[in-house]
Structure formats: C-alpha cells, structure tokens
Design a protein around this motif. Sequence first.
Motif, PDB file in Angstrom:
ATOM      1  N   SER A  47     -36.191   1.007  56.377  1.00 32.99           N
ATOM      2  CA  SER A  47     -35.238   0.149  57.085  1.00 32.99           C
ATOM      3  C   SER A  47     -35.364   0.430  58.569  1.00 32.99           C
ATOM      4  O   SER A  47     -35.130   1.565  59.000  1.00 32.99           O
ATOM      5  N   ARG A 207     -29.578  -8.904  59.632  1.00 34.46           N
ATOM      6  CA  ARG A 207     -30.084  -7.779  58.851  1.00 34.46           C
ATOM      7  C   ARG A 207     -28.983  -6.814  58.421  1.00 34.46           C
ATOM      8  O   ARG A 207     -29.164  -6.048  57.481  1.00 34.46           O
ATOM      9  N   ASP A 212     -22.932  -0.671  56.310  1.00 32.75           N
ATOM     10  CA  ASP A 212     -24.193  -0.032  56.706  1.00 32.75           C
ATOM     11  C   ASP A 212     -23.896   1.205  57.548  1.00 32.75           C
ATOM     12  O   ASP A 212     -23.054   1.184  58.451  1.00 32.75           O
ATOM     13  N   THR A 268     -28.595   1.928  60.309  1.00 30.56           N
ATOM     14  CA  THR A 268     -29.618   1.816  59.267  1.00 30.56           C
ATOM     15  C   THR A 268     -29.257   0.654  58.352  1.00 30.56           C
ATOM     16  O   THR A 268     -28.305   0.752  57.574  1.00 30.56           O
ATOM     17  N   SER A 270     -29.110  -1.777  55.205  1.00 32.49           N
ATOM     18  CA  SER A 270     -29.327  -1.549  53.773  1.00 32.49           C
ATOM     19  C   SER A 270     -30.546  -2.311  53.266  1.00 32.49           C
ATOM     20  O   SER A 270     -31.154  -1.946  52.270  1.00 32.49           O
ATOM     21  N   LYS A 271     -30.937  -3.367  53.978  1.00 34.91           N
ATOM     22  CA  LYS A 271     -32.113  -4.150  53.600  1.00 34.91           C
ATOM     23  C   LYS A 271     -33.364  -3.482  54.163  1.00 34.91           C
ATOM     24  O   LYS A 271     -33.466  -3.223  55.353  1.00 34.91           O
ATOM     25  N   SER A 272     -34.343  -3.182  53.290  1.00 34.77           N
ATOM     26  CA  SER A 272     -35.566  -2.496  53.707  1.00 34.77           C
ATOM     27  C   SER A 272     -36.764  -3.442  53.657  1.00 34.77           C
ATOM     28  O   SER A 272     -36.718  -4.496  53.020  1.00 34.77           O
ATOM     29  N   SER A 273     -37.870  -3.028  54.313  1.00 38.64           N
ATOM     30  CA  SER A 273     -39.117  -3.797  54.338  1.00 38.64           C
ATOM     31  C   SER A 273     -40.279  -2.855  54.035  1.00 38.64           C
ATOM     32  O   SER A 273     -40.165  -1.637  54.149  1.00 38.64           O
TER      33      SER A 273
END
Length: 346
Positions: A47, A207, A212, A268, A270-273
């Motif tokens: 993230s 995002r 978060d 940070t 919570s949605k990651s890539s």
Amino acid sequence: MKIHISVLILAILLAGCGKEAKQQDVAMADETVVPVKLSRVEAASRSELVRVSGTVASAEEARLSFKIGGIVSKIFVKEGQTVRKGQLLAMLDQTEIDAQVNQAQYSAEKSERDLHRVQNMLKDTAATLEQVQNATTGYDVAKQNLNIAKFNQSYSRIISPIDGTVTDKLINEGELTGPGNPGIIITSNRKNDWVVRIGVSDKDWARLKMGDKATVNLDAYPNEPFTGKVSNFAQAADPVSKLYEIEISIDPAGKRLASGLYAKVGITPSKSSNYWIIPVEALLEGNGKQGFVYVNVENRAKRIPVTIGYLDGDKVLISEGLDGISEVITAGSAFLTENSKVEVRK
C-alpha cells in the motif's frame, strides 16, 4: 598479360580482406567489458503511503455568535481561558432587547383581553363569529411574537455548549456586532478529541477509507510519532485549493496538544497494489514516475523502461515494466549503454 593483371587484382583483394578481418578482430579484442552484479526482482503487494502535512485541531469546535445584532455589553472570558459547558461568555446590551420583549408582552396581553371581550359579546349576540375568529387569530399572532422576542433575548447571550478552551475572541466590549458574526471560538479540551486536518488530492481521496491507519509526527514532539486513523471525509473539494479535507483522529498518548500544531502525516491505505521491488541503485535517470533499468541478456546490457510506484528506503517499487524479468543489474549499471558487453561477478 591479361592473366598477370587478373592475378594482381586478386592478390590486392585478398590482402584487403585480410586487413579488414584483422581490424575486426582487434576491435572485438578492445571492446570494454563492464563488470556488473545482479539483484533478484521480488514481487510484493504493498500500500503506497499517502504523505501530507496539516495542523492539529479539536474535533469539536464551536464558532459562537449572537443571533441578533447589537452593542456588546460584556465579555466574561479571555483567549486561552478554560470554560465549562453552560458558562456565560458574553452578552449584548439588553436595553433594546428587553424593550422588545416588553412590547411583545403588552401586545399579547391586550390581544387576550380583546379576545375575552369579543367572546362575551358573542354570548350577548353583540358580536359576530367572524369577529371572534379574528380576535383569536390576533391573540395567537401576539403570543408568537412574544415567543420570538424571548427567543432572541435568550440568544443575546453567548453560552458555552461544551467544556473547552477559548482559542479566539473576535469581538470586544462596546462594539456593534451583527447577527451570526463569529464572536468567540471554543475548542474541546477532552483528551481524545484531537484530530489533524489535512488536504489530499482526488486520487488519494479515492484510495483512502474510514479507519485507515496513520502515523503522525509533530514538530513539537520530535522523534515521538503518534498513532491515528482516518475519522472523517469531506464530500466536496475546497473551492480554492481543490483538495479534499480529511480528519485524522490521533491518540495524544498523554502528551499536551494544542490547536495549530504542525503535523506530518503518513496514511497507509487499506487498498494494496502489486509491485516489483528492486534496489534503488538499479534505477537510472528517474524522472517523476519514469526511469529505466538494465538487464543482462546473453552478457549484453539491455535497457528496460519502467514506471516507478514509490521509494521505500533503499528499495524502489516498480509498478510497470518488469514483467518476466527475474534479475536487474545493480553494481556497474551507471557505466552501461545499450548493448554494452557485461561480465557478471558475484
């Protein structure tokens, strides 16, 4: 004679070819071989931190004003003073306001007397039903006017709605103030009511989610990070900055905080890539989000353009460009050009 000429020409051609071949061999022998080292490309789901700055404020802030205009008669508090809920903070001169209440009171009493008189006349058939109805309406209107006057009278004083601290006093005794003009600003002084207000771009706004986690660093307390989380989102951008305001609630951890403290925030999402992780020394000519790396293809350097996600210490997270690449050149990459000959060293 023709035979001798043909032989001579052939000899010259053979000599030329031999010389050219010798020059190529010398060139190949003189080609620089660059010693390099390789590093593995690691895949990871991360993230990307949202890094912004803002100021500390109270989550509960009251911008208090008078409902009606008038002359400020008395102010009972000063900036920085602690106040309690229900405490009288300021008041207007009551001369005109009290007169308006008395006037409405007299009007209501007269309307009531008129109504009773018309009702008695109706019993003696000296008045009509319409006159009674009109008197009833007049009495009801007079009572409502009295209620309005008393309501305005009650809001000719500023009463603290919360326990807090006076952070700003915008009026002074003897001034003429208008209805609704902010006069006194109070912020809550409860320990868990502190937030950091920040502005983020629309991309970062999309995002982030409620809850978060965030890390807050205050200049007032260097090297003492505070923990926080996203607690409120603005649903419209600021018309001037075009940024979306977000509130980060923070845990003061026993520290004394105040409105206006400068804060640096890292959130940070919570949605990651998905990213490829490489050492920072493997990245060359980074320009914003663009850069390139070198890879080893049969002992030749090949330049690969990449898209940079973000930096994480001594690592670079690459979002595009490294599909199918297992290793990149690190040491020695600064001396390479496309198709340079390389020698991999451990």
